[in-house]
Design a protein around this motif. Structure first.
Motif, PDB file in Angstrom:
ATOM      1  N   ARG A 189       0.904  -1.183  -0.092  1.00  0.00           N
ATOM      2  CA  ARG A 189      -0.042   0.032   0.054  1.00  0.00           C
ATOM      3  C   ARG A 189       0.896   1.370  -0.016  1.00  0.00           C
ATOM      4  O   ARG A 189       1.826   1.409   0.826  1.00  0.00           O
ATOM      5  CB  ARG A 189      -1.069   0.066   1.096  1.00  0.00           C
ATOM      6  CG  ARG A 189      -1.568   1.402   1.317  1.00  0.00           C
ATOM      7  CD  ARG A 189      -2.775   1.473   2.691  1.00  0.00           C
ATOM      8  NE  ARG A 189      -3.185   0.065   3.182  1.00  0.00           N
ATOM      9  CZ  ARG A 189      -2.730  -0.556   4.226  1.00  0.00           C
ATOM     10  NH1 ARG A 189      -1.693   0.011   5.054  1.00  0.00           N
ATOM     11  NH2 ARG A 189      -3.392  -1.619   4.583  1.00  0.00           N
ATOM     12  N   TRP A 190       0.332   2.236  -0.597  1.00  0.00           N
ATOM     13  CA  TRP A 190       1.033   3.458  -0.701  1.00  0.00           C
ATOM     14  C   TRP A 190       0.036   4.559   0.107  1.00  0.00           C
ATOM     15  O   TRP A 190      -1.254   4.422  -0.436  1.00  0.00           O
ATOM     16  CB  TRP A 190       1.194   4.081  -2.253  1.00  0.00           C
ATOM     17  CG  TRP A 190       2.361   3.531  -3.059  1.00  0.00           C
ATOM     18  CD1 TRP A 190       2.334   2.632  -4.171  1.00  0.00           C
ATOM     19  CD2 TRP A 190       3.801   3.740  -2.782  1.00  0.00           C
ATOM     20  NE1 TRP A 190       3.591   2.099  -4.365  1.00  0.00           N
ATOM     21  CE2 TRP A 190       4.405   3.004  -3.670  1.00  0.00           C
ATOM     22  CE3 TRP A 190       4.604   4.594  -1.890  1.00  0.00           C
ATOM     23  CZ2 TRP A 190       5.744   3.051  -3.817  1.00  0.00           C
ATOM     24  CZ3 TRP A 190       5.798   4.538  -2.014  1.00  0.00           C
ATOM     25  CH2 TRP A 190       6.420   3.836  -2.903  1.00  0.00           C
ATOM     26  N   THR A 191       0.514   5.330   0.601  1.00  0.00           N
ATOM     27  CA  THR A 191      -0.451   6.462   1.510  1.00  0.00           C
ATOM     28  C   THR A 191       0.412   7.741   1.369  1.00  0.00           C
ATOM     29  O   THR A 191       1.571   7.772   1.737  1.00  0.00           O
ATOM     30  CB  THR A 191      -0.397   5.863   2.939  1.00  0.00           C
ATOM     31  OG1 THR A 191      -1.060   4.605   2.891  1.00  0.00           O
ATOM     32  CG2 THR A 191      -1.492   6.987   3.513  1.00  0.00           C
ATOM     33  N   LEU A 192      -0.287   8.638   0.707  1.00  0.00           N
ATOM     34  CA  LEU A 192       0.391  10.164   0.188  1.00  0.00           C
ATOM     35  C   LEU A 192      -0.240  11.018   0.938  1.00  0.00           C
ATOM     36  O   LEU A 192      -1.498  11.123   1.081  1.00  0.00           O
ATOM     37  CB  LEU A 192       0.289  10.052  -1.414  1.00  0.00           C
ATOM     38  CG  LEU A 192       0.949   9.048  -2.037  1.00  0.00           C
ATOM     39  CD1 LEU A 192       0.227   8.759  -3.212  1.00  0.00           C
ATOM     40  CD2 LEU A 192       2.582   9.352  -2.310  1.00  0.00           C
ATOM     41  N   ARG A 193       0.569  12.041   1.383  1.00  0.00           N
ATOM     42  CA  ARG A 193       0.085  12.974   2.402  1.00  0.00           C
ATOM     43  C   ARG A 193       1.007  14.128   2.090  1.00  0.00           C
ATOM     44  O   ARG A 193       1.924  14.206   1.679  1.00  0.00           O
ATOM     45  CB  ARG A 193       0.189  12.857   3.745  1.00  0.00           C
ATOM     46  CG  ARG A 193      -0.507  11.779   4.313  1.00  0.00           C
ATOM     47  CD  ARG A 193      -2.226  11.774   4.622  1.00  0.00           C
ATOM     48  NE  ARG A 193      -2.784  10.952   5.070  1.00  0.00           N
ATOM     49  CZ  ARG A 193      -3.196  10.036   4.355  1.00  0.00           C
ATOM     50  NH1 ARG A 193      -3.636  10.100   3.102  1.00  0.00           N
ATOM     51  NH2 ARG A 193      -4.150   9.030   5.179  1.00  0.00           N
ATOM     52  N   ALA A 194       0.268  15.513   2.177  1.00  0.00           N
ATOM     53  CA  ALA A 194       1.270  16.606   1.766  1.00  0.00           C
ATOM     54  C   ALA A 194       2.104  16.606   3.130  1.00  0.00           C
ATOM     55  O   ALA A 194       1.917  16.346   4.261  1.00  0.00           O
ATOM     56  CB  ALA A 194       0.270  17.819   1.928  1.00  0.00           C
ATOM     57  N   ALA A 195       3.205  17.416   2.887  1.00  0.00           N
ATOM     58  CA  ALA A 195       4.287  17.529   3.858  1.00  0.00           C
ATOM     59  C   ALA A 195       5.062  18.932   3.493  1.00  0.00           C
ATOM     60  O   ALA A 195       5.090  19.212   2.362  1.00  0.00           O
ATOM     61  CB  ALA A 195       5.271  16.092   3.712  1.00  0.00           C
ATOM     62  N   PRO A 196       5.634  19.499   4.561  1.00  0.00           N
ATOM     63  CA  PRO A 196       6.474  20.702   4.038  1.00  0.00           C
ATOM     64  C   PRO A 196       7.364  20.186   2.806  1.00  0.00           C
ATOM     65  O   PRO A 196       8.383  19.363   3.014  1.00  0.00           O
ATOM     66  CB  PRO A 196       7.267  20.808   5.358  1.00  0.00           C
ATOM     67  CG  PRO A 196       6.389  20.295   6.547  1.00  0.00           C
ATOM     68  CD  PRO A 196       5.859  19.113   5.724  1.00  0.00           C
TER      69      PRO A 196
END
Length: 148
Positions: A90-97
């Motif tokens: 599984r890939w899980t993508l989130r915004a980050a600095p």
């Protein structure tokens, strides 16, 4: 302990928006263009395909992957796998600095006969092989996202 069972987690810092990383990761047929250890991806239909991997150890792994979840809103891509490896990823993508945090989780059991025979003495090499493959993938995807 089942020496043929593996759980992996890798976290990649990627440039650009999560939507851009997600778009690149959902185009599995393009992985060989930016991830050298993904040697070949052959689609079977809209939801499944066969992938062949090879890192620094001299063997290929072949899996049939089937989509389990594709959720752009949640930033999640998930597959089940059968073949030389059986399990899920599984890939899980989130915004980050500065861009995107991409977390890769995988739980598999090795089915390839040679790897099962070498499960105990080979485990450190198998783990290193996976780590090197993931590092190369991160570099390749980061370069691809920067070039777009």
């Amino acid at each position: 302990m089942d020496w043929c069972h593996y759980r992996f987690r890798s976290v990649w810092a990627l440039p650009g928006a999560p939507a851009d990383a997600y778009a690149a990761l959902e185009r599995v047929q393009d992985y060989p263009l930016w991830w050298p250890q993904v040697r070949e991806v052959t689609p079977l239909d809209e939801f499944s395909g066969i992938a062949r991997f090879r890192s620094f150890l001299p063997y290929d792994l072949v899996v049939t992957a089937r989509e389990r979840r594709r959720d752009p809103g949640a930033g999640v891509l998930e597959i089940s796998m059968t073949g030389d490896l059986e399990g899920w990823a599984r890939w899980t993508l989130r915004a980050a600095p500065g861009g995107t945090r991409a977390r890769y989780d995988q739980e598999v059991v090795v089915r390839r006969r040679l790897m099962r025979r070498l499960a105990v003495p080979g485990r450190p090499l198998f783990l290193l092989n996976h780590a090197l493959m993931m590092r190369s993938g991160q570099r390749g995807l980061a370069a691809r996202l920067t070039a777009v």
